[in-house]
Motif scaffolding. Structure first.
Motif, short mmCIF file in Angstrom:
data_model
loop_
_atom_site.label_atom_id
_atom_site.label_comp_id
_atom_site.label_asym_id
_atom_site.label_seq_id
_atom_site.Cartn_x
_atom_site.Cartn_y
_atom_site.Cartn_z
N GLU A 113 45.69 42.67 35.24
CA GLU A 113 46.50 42.62 34.03
C GLU A 113 45.66 42.16 32.84
O GLU A 113 45.79 42.68 31.74
CB GLU A 113 47.69 41.67 34.23
CG GLU A 113 48.76 42.23 35.14
CD GLU A 113 49.84 41.21 35.42
OE1 GLU A 113 49.86 40.15 34.77
OE2 GLU A 113 50.67 41.50 36.30
N GLU B 70 46.21 40.99 41.05
CA GLU B 70 47.06 41.53 39.99
C GLU B 70 46.81 40.86 38.65
O GLU B 70 46.74 41.52 37.63
CB GLU B 70 48.53 41.43 40.37
CG GLU B 70 48.91 42.45 41.41
CD GLU B 70 50.40 42.44 41.71
OE1 GLU B 70 51.18 42.03 40.84
OE2 GLU B 70 50.75 42.85 42.81
N SER C 260 45.68 38.26 46.04
CA SER C 260 46.20 39.20 45.04
C SER C 260 45.26 39.23 43.85
O SER C 260 44.85 38.19 43.33
CB SER C 260 47.59 38.75 44.59
OG SER C 260 48.02 39.55 43.52
#
Length: 164
Positions: free
Chosen positions: A142, A138, A136
């Motif tokens: 972010e 993410e 991942s």
């Protein structure tokens, strides 16, 4: 792959509790304890997701659609359990966060799952197999968004064009 991850719900294991032998009787049975595969898979799933570096558990396509439509999250998602009378083998299908040292993460997951399952159920954990199904990005995305948002004033001021 989807069928590998599913647990057999009907499988239960009987654990017979016995008292110490007394001079009058050789063995006395107190009762039976039945531990469902779902219980073991839930314990393993929760123990896994609590570890830093685990982005999530790998589930089935149908399970992912159900979660998006508002179904309750399944803590045993991505866990396959094979049980015998006194022991258990666990397969975990996980997604890791980018930048994590996978061998160290796998060792930490194995120790956590083994300790939790053995402590809560009394069953011996023979193996905890880790299957890395994805990475991942993410958190990295972010952090980039936060950096870009706080970087500078992005008001909508008209720009002047330079003529040659």
């Amino acid at each position: 792959m989807d069928e590998e991850i599913r647990n057999e719900l009907e499988t239960e294991v009987e654990v017979t509790e016995q008292t110490e032998a007394t001079p009058e009787t050789e063995e006395e049975t107190v009762g039976n304890i039945k531990i469902s595969v779902d219980v073991v898979s839930t314990i393993a799933g929760i123990a896994t997701t609590e570890i830093d570096g685990v982005a999530g558990m790998y589930g089935t396509f149908a399970g992912g659609i159900a979660e998006m439509l508002g179904a309750k999250k399944n803590p045993s998602k991505g866990v396959k359990v094979d049980m015998s009378e006194t022991s258990v083998r666990i397969d975990l299908y996980i997604v890791v966060e980018y930048g994590v040292r996978i061998p160290e993460l796998a060792w930490e997951i194995q120790e956590s799952v083994k300790n939790n399952v053995e402590t809560m159920t009394g069953l011996e954990v023979q193996k905890v197999n880790i299957h890395i199904e994805g990475v991942s990005f993410e958190k990295e995305n972010e952090e980039l968004i936060e950096f870009d948002g706080n970087d500078a004033d992005t008001s909508e001021a008209p720009r002047e064009e330079i003529a040659d």
